[in-house]
Write a protein that holds these residues in place. Structure first.
Motif, PDB file in Angstrom:
ATOM      1  N   ILE A 190       0.972  -1.145  -0.093  1.00 52.58           N
ATOM      2  CA  ILE A 190       0.029  -0.056   0.144  1.00 52.58           C
ATOM      3  C   ILE A 190       0.883   1.257  -0.015  1.00 52.58           C
ATOM      4  O   ILE A 190       1.649   1.357   0.859  1.00 52.58           O
ATOM      5  CB  ILE A 190      -1.025   0.125   1.006  1.00 52.58           C
ATOM      6  N   GLY A 202       7.441   2.262  -1.505  1.00 54.48           N
ATOM      7  CA  GLY A 202       6.754   1.001  -2.061  1.00 54.48           C
ATOM      8  C   GLY A 202       7.016   0.752  -3.331  1.00 54.48           C
ATOM      9  O   GLY A 202       7.069  -0.556  -3.577  1.00 54.48           O
ATOM     10  N   ILE A 229      -0.864  -0.647  -4.384  1.00 53.26           N
ATOM     11  CA  ILE A 229      -2.231   0.093  -4.592  1.00 53.26           C
ATOM     12  C   ILE A 229      -1.732   1.415  -3.948  1.00 53.26           C
ATOM     13  O   ILE A 229      -1.105   1.618  -3.110  1.00 53.26           O
ATOM     14  CB  ILE A 229      -3.170  -0.562  -3.593  1.00 53.26           C
ATOM     15  N   ASP A 230      -2.435   2.579  -4.737  1.00 55.50           N
ATOM     16  CA  ASP A 230      -2.400   3.929  -4.254  1.00 55.50           C
ATOM     17  C   ASP A 230      -3.606   4.627  -4.396  1.00 55.50           C
ATOM     18  O   ASP A 230      -4.142   4.386  -5.431  1.00 55.50           O
ATOM     19  CB  ASP A 230      -1.145   4.598  -4.884  1.00 55.50           C
ATOM     20  N   HIS A 231      -3.951   5.585  -3.535  1.00 54.80           N
ATOM     21  CA  HIS A 231      -5.102   6.244  -3.532  1.00 54.80           C
ATOM     22  C   HIS A 231      -4.898   7.358  -4.311  1.00 54.80           C
ATOM     23  O   HIS A 231      -6.056   8.052  -4.744  1.00 54.80           O
ATOM     24  CB  HIS A 231      -5.791   6.521  -2.064  1.00 54.80           C
ATOM     25  N   ILE A 250       8.210  16.299  -6.775  1.00 56.94           N
ATOM     26  CA  ILE A 250       8.166  17.589  -6.311  1.00 56.94           C
ATOM     27  C   ILE A 250       9.610  17.812  -5.726  1.00 56.94           C
ATOM     28  O   ILE A 250       9.771  18.912  -5.166  1.00 56.94           O
ATOM     29  CB  ILE A 250       6.899  18.177  -5.597  1.00 56.94           C
ATOM     30  N   GLY A 308      13.489  18.145  -4.333  1.00 54.33           N
ATOM     31  CA  GLY A 308      14.484  18.852  -4.796  1.00 54.33           C
ATOM     32  C   GLY A 308      14.541  19.867  -5.808  1.00 54.33           C
ATOM     33  O   GLY A 308      15.175  19.757  -7.047  1.00 54.33           O
ATOM     34  N   CYS A 331      14.992  16.123  -7.661  1.00 55.09           N
ATOM     35  CA  CYS A 331      15.320  15.125  -6.753  1.00 55.09           C
ATOM     36  C   CYS A 331      16.554  14.829  -6.264  1.00 55.09           C
ATOM     37  O   CYS A 331      17.299  14.247  -6.940  1.00 55.09           O
ATOM     38  CB  CYS A 331      14.661  13.791  -7.215  1.00 55.09           C
ATOM     39  N   CYS A 365      -7.155   4.143  -5.714  1.00 55.15           N
ATOM     40  CA  CYS A 365      -7.992   3.147  -5.270  1.00 55.15           C
ATOM     41  C   CYS A 365      -7.443   3.094  -3.714  1.00 55.15           C
ATOM     42  O   CYS A 365      -6.452   3.155  -3.281  1.00 55.15           O
ATOM     43  CB  CYS A 365      -7.333   1.805  -5.876  1.00 55.15           C
ATOM     44  N   GLY A 407       4.116   6.526   3.707  1.00 49.63           N
ATOM     45  CA  GLY A 407       4.673   7.683   4.046  1.00 49.63           C
ATOM     46  C   GLY A 407       4.243   8.495   5.181  1.00 49.63           C
ATOM     47  O   GLY A 407       3.663   7.993   6.167  1.00 49.63           O
ATOM     48  N   ILE A 420       2.739  17.375   3.374  1.00 50.09           N
ATOM     49  CA  ILE A 420       1.924  17.726   2.193  1.00 50.09           C
ATOM     50  C   ILE A 420       0.831  16.862   1.992  1.00 50.09           C
ATOM     51  O   ILE A 420       0.792  15.987   0.953  1.00 50.09           O
ATOM     52  CB  ILE A 420       3.032  17.538   0.994  1.00 50.09           C
ATOM     53  N   SER A 442      -1.334  10.889   4.311  1.00 52.24           N
ATOM     54  CA  SER A 442      -2.483  10.328   4.925  1.00 52.24           C
ATOM     55  C   SER A 442      -1.914   9.586   6.183  1.00 52.24           C
ATOM     56  O   SER A 442      -0.570   9.215   6.138  1.00 52.24           O
ATOM     57  CB  SER A 442      -3.386   9.337   4.388  1.00 52.24           C
ATOM     58  N   PHE A 467      -2.800   6.934   7.221  1.00 48.49           N
ATOM     59  CA  PHE A 467      -3.425   5.312   6.984  1.00 48.49           C
ATOM     60  C   PHE A 467      -2.287   4.449   7.712  1.00 48.49           C
ATOM     61  O   PHE A 467      -2.939   3.509   8.567  1.00 48.49           O
ATOM     62  CB  PHE A 467      -3.649   5.261   5.682  1.00 48.49           C
ATOM     63  N   GLU A 518       8.971  18.754   4.862  1.00 48.14           N
ATOM     64  CA  GLU A 518       9.513  17.759   3.910  1.00 48.14           C
ATOM     65  C   GLU A 518       9.322  16.357   4.496  1.00 48.14           C
ATOM     66  O   GLU A 518       8.809  15.442   3.576  1.00 48.14           O
ATOM     67  CB  GLU A 518      10.766  18.150   3.594  1.00 48.14           C
TER      68      GLU A 518
HETATM   69  C1  LIG Z   1       8.673  19.161  -0.841  1.00 50.21           C
HETATM   70  C2  LIG Z   1       9.481  17.897  -0.497  1.00 50.21           C
HETATM   71  C3  LIG Z   1      10.637  17.862  -1.005  1.00 50.21           C
HETATM   72  C4  LIG Z   1      11.619  16.602  -0.675  1.00 50.21           C
HETATM   73  N1  LIG Z   1      12.885  16.668  -1.160  1.00 50.21           N
HETATM   74  C5  LIG Z   1      13.591  15.661  -0.824  1.00 50.21           C
HETATM   75  C6  LIG Z   1      14.883  15.355  -1.612  1.00 50.21           C
HETATM   76  O1  LIG Z   1      15.267  16.161  -2.287  1.00 50.21           O
HETATM   77  N2  LIG Z   1      15.563  14.375  -1.171  1.00 50.21           N
HETATM   78  C7  LIG Z   1      15.066  13.525   0.022  1.00 50.21           C
HETATM   79  O2  LIG Z   1      15.994  12.481   0.385  1.00 50.21           O
HETATM   80  N3  LIG Z   1      13.964  13.777   0.459  1.00 50.21           N
HETATM   81  C8  LIG Z   1      13.096  14.362   0.106  1.00 50.21           C
HETATM   82  N4  LIG Z   1      11.792  14.591   0.420  1.00 50.21           N
HETATM   83  C9  LIG Z   1      11.043  13.700   1.465  1.00 50.21           C
HETATM   84  C10 LIG Z   1      10.711  12.470   0.639  1.00 50.21           C
HETATM   85  O3  LIG Z   1       9.951  12.794  -0.209  1.00 50.21           O
HETATM   86  C11 LIG Z   1      10.276  11.209   1.349  1.00 50.21           C
HETATM   87  O4  LIG Z   1      11.181  10.944   2.583  1.00 50.21           O
HETATM   88  C12 LIG Z   1       9.982  10.051   0.779  1.00 50.21           C
HETATM   89  O5  LIG Z   1       9.126  10.297  -0.283  1.00 50.21           O
HETATM   90  C13 LIG Z   1       9.458   8.889   1.503  1.00 50.21           C
HETATM   91  O6  LIG Z   1       9.161   8.016   0.665  1.00 50.21           O
HETATM   92  P1  LIG Z   1       7.790   7.091   1.157  1.00 50.21           P
HETATM   93  O7  LIG Z   1       7.728   5.967  -0.021  1.00 50.21           O
HETATM   94  O8  LIG Z   1       8.004   6.298   2.568  1.00 50.21           O
HETATM   95  O9  LIG Z   1       6.588   7.895   1.142  1.00 50.21           O
HETATM   96  P2  LIG Z   1       5.739   8.748   0.015  1.00 50.21           P
HETATM   97  O10 LIG Z   1       6.683   9.062  -1.018  1.00 50.21           O
HETATM   98  O11 LIG Z   1       5.279   9.956   0.521  1.00 50.21           O
HETATM   99  O12 LIG Z   1       4.676   7.940  -0.431  1.00 50.21           O
HETATM  100  C14 LIG Z   1       3.684   7.289  -0.063  1.00 50.21           C
HETATM  101  C15 LIG Z   1       2.509   6.955  -0.940  1.00 50.21           C
HETATM  102  O13 LIG Z   1       1.322   6.488  -0.383  1.00 50.21           O
HETATM  103  C16 LIG Z   1       0.134   7.062  -0.886  1.00 50.21           C
HETATM  104  N5  LIG Z   1      -0.738   6.748   0.454  1.00 50.21           N
HETATM  105  C17 LIG Z   1      -0.549   7.444   1.307  1.00 50.21           C
HETATM  106  N6  LIG Z   1      -1.619   7.245   1.891  1.00 50.21           N
HETATM  107  C18 LIG Z   1      -2.218   6.206   1.331  1.00 50.21           C
HETATM  108  C19 LIG Z   1      -3.570   5.393   1.660  1.00 50.21           C
HETATM  109  N7  LIG Z   1      -4.323   5.452   2.705  1.00 50.21           N
HETATM  110  N8  LIG Z   1      -3.916   4.260   0.553  1.00 50.21           N
HETATM  111  C20 LIG Z   1      -3.224   4.254  -0.503  1.00 50.21           C
HETATM  112  N9  LIG Z   1      -2.148   5.048  -0.732  1.00 50.21           N
HETATM  113  C21 LIG Z   1      -1.526   6.143   0.222  1.00 50.21           C
HETATM  114  C22 LIG Z   1       0.754   8.211  -0.988  1.00 50.21           C
HETATM  115  O14 LIG Z   1      -0.345   8.766  -2.241  1.00 50.21           O
HETATM  116  C23 LIG Z   1       1.977   8.176  -1.897  1.00 50.21           C
HETATM  117  O15 LIG Z   1       2.142   7.914  -3.225  1.00 50.21           O
HETATM  118  C24 LIG Z   1      10.996  15.711   0.142  1.00 50.21           C
HETATM  119  C25 LIG Z   1       9.769  15.998   0.606  1.00 50.21           C
HETATM  120  C26 LIG Z   1       8.997  16.954   0.291  1.00 50.21           C
HETATM  121  C27 LIG Z   1       7.414  17.148   0.760  1.00 50.21           C
END
Ligand SMILES: Cc1cc2nc3c(=O)[nH]c(=O)nc-3n(C[C@H](O)[C@H](O)[C@H](O)COP(=O)(O)OP(=O)(O)OC[C@H]3O[C@@H](n4cnc5c(N)ncnc54)[C@H](O)[C@@H]3O)c2cc1C
Length: 416
Positions: free
Chosen positions: A10, A16, A33-35, A45, A47, A51, A134, A170, A174, A180, A182, A356
């Motif tokens: 999820i 993921g 799955i992603d909502h 978005i 960096g 990125c 979803c 995550g 943002i 979320s 979740f 962030e």
């Molecule tokens: C503006 C910004 C700039 C950043 N720049 C950097 C950078 O340059 N370098 C760096 O190392 N880090 C950066 N970060 C931090 C980095 O983006 C995160 O640490 C990283 O994305 C975390 O990865 P993740 O897969 O755990 O979560 P995420 O990338 O946030 O992915 C989580 C996914 O889960 C989905 N989701 C959430 N809730 C649900 C639900 N209930 N059901 C289904 N899907 C769900 C979301 O839609 C999303 O697609 C930045 C963050 C932000 C906000």
């Protein structure tokens, strides 16, 4: 009709997608799955659109100093099993061009979309199935004859059963692009402890910032040593601060925000190299210039606007135009202290809208560090930002997402 699959993930973000690609390429049947309608939005978005996808310091040596967690050493096995150099290797194989910007931080030359495209192709290589837009509306534990352990209801894809469930949803930062709570709620459903969450890598705000005239300095940036905490727990960074209309931001402030606790202070050393107290007290003898002129000569790198602002503070205002030689050592020491140890009490942060990352999350005490598997529920895994692991600014958070995703992807594929 209920469908069954080996692994459901999820959250199609950084962690993921990496977990899905690795598990899929090792033979596991995976559903991601992603909502949200669009995958990897935070990557897109990040960096400034390029990125900062990793940091070269994460080369397999001890990564724990770069992470905030109840137990930073938790990151060691996953980070040494999958390093910055491993991720760079994938990018090179896909001919993605990148460069180092500052202190080991690697950015795409072209666009963050390159990273999303690479992950998408890697997932396709592993025959990963996708469901976007979803939502998962319910998760139950089951124990069926096929070895399935979880049953999930979804908003648009029906009911699914799986043997392994990886939570990669995550943190809370943002919300406008799909963040979320979740993952935390699901963790609690399975009796996991959540370390209290808070915005991190976030600008700090200050009461009466405008009233005290600081907002007039918006846009001004300068290098400082910033610190917070006390005794052995003191944390410092040498980076730039940036004045804004609401408070302070810039890399130094974002870094320290991950360590700052409410109702405690931060300290700024604006002139870390100069022994200003000595220069001010010794240098005044026989000097004919005014104090403000002396300061701008002694501190050529401190912007004039900031110097003038400090000199208009009530405690220094009346001395600014005095002859330097006539100002008492007591006042000069106070002034030096202001530059070398300027203490500020933040009133808060700009919150999840601007943060962030989210600090806190699923307690690492209840996860296995090499696999990200739950110690409380067989077949359940947590990866990425949902875990109580927060990296420094500079590519550390994405590398945590890649490394923890790889750890869980490998672990579930070994359960085939
Ligand atoms: C503006 C910004 C700039 C950043 N720049 C950097 C950078 O340059 N370098 C760096 O190392 N880090 C950066 N970060 C931090 C980095 O983006 C995160 O640490 C990283 O994305 C975390 O990865 P993740 O897969 O755990 O979560 P995420 O990338 O946030 O992915 C989580 C996914 O889960 C989905 N989701 C959430 N809730 C649900 C639900 N209930 N059901 C289904 N899907 C769900 C979301 O839609 C999303 O697609 C930045 C963050 C932000 C906000």
């Amino acid at each position: 009709m209920k469908q069954s699959i080996h692994t459901i993930i999820i959250g199609a973000g950084a962690a993921g997608m990496m977990a899905a690609a690795v598990a899929g390429q090792r033979g596991a049947k995976v559903l991601l799955i992603d909502h949200a309608a669009k995958i990897g939005e935070k990557i897109r978005i990040s960096g400034g659109g390029r990125c900062n996808f990793t940091n070269m310091a994460l080369d397999g040596s001890d990564a724990s100093p770069f992470f905030v967690s109840q137990n930073p050493r938790f990151v060691r096995p996953a980070m040494s099993a999958y390093t910055a150099q491993d991720f760079m290797h994938i990018l090179r194989a896909h001919r993605v061009r990148y460069h180092e910007k500052h202190k080991g931080q690697l950015f795409c030359d072209d666009s963050a979309q390159n990273i999303i495209d690479v992950l998408r192709v890697e997932c396709d290589k592993g025959h990963v199935q996708w469901r976007t837009s979803c939502s998962v509306t319910g998760v139950r534990m089951i124990n069926d004859s096929l070895g399935m352990r979880f049953e999930l209801d979804t908003s648009t894809a029906g009911t699914w059963r799986c043997a392994n469930l990886i939570i990669a949803t995550g943190g809370l930062s943002i919300p406008a692009i799909g963040a979320s709570g979740f993952g935390y709620a699901l963790a609690e459903q399975f009796k996991h402890t959540i370390v209290p969450t808070a915005p991190a890598l976030v600008p700090l705000t200050f009461a009466e910032w405008s009233k005290n005239g600081w907002a007039e300095l918006a846009g001004l940036s300068l290098p400082v040593r910033i610190s917070t905490g006390e005794g052995k727990k003191i944390m410092s960074f040498d980076e730039d601060i940036l004045f804004s209309h609401k408070g302070l931001t810039g890399p130094a402030v974002l870094q320290i925000s991950s360590y700052w606790q409410a109702n405690t202070s931060i300290a700024l050393n604006i002139q870390s190299d100069a022994h200003l107290e000595q220069l001010l007290c010794d240098g005044k003898l026989g000097a004919k210039i005014q104090l403000d002129t002396a300061l701008s000569q002694l501190l050529p790198n401190v912007p004039k606007r900031l110097l003038n602002h400090i000199l208009t503070r009530p405690e220094f205002e009346k001395y600014a135009k005095h002859k330097w030689a006539d100002v008492s050592d007591k006042v000069l020491r106070q002034l030096a202290q202001h530059f070398n140890h300027w203490t500020l009490m933040p009133s808060g942060t700009e919150g999840y809208k601007k943060a962030e990352v989210t600090r806190g999350g699923v307690s690492v005490k209840e996860l296995h560090n090499g696999t990200m598997a739950s110690k409380l529920c067989d077949g359940l895994y947590f990866v990425g930002e949902v875990v109580d692991v927060t990296g420094w600014l500079g590519g550390y958070n994405f590398q945590w997402a890649w490394s923890s995703g790889v750890a869980a992807g490998r672990a579930v594929s070994e359960r085939l």
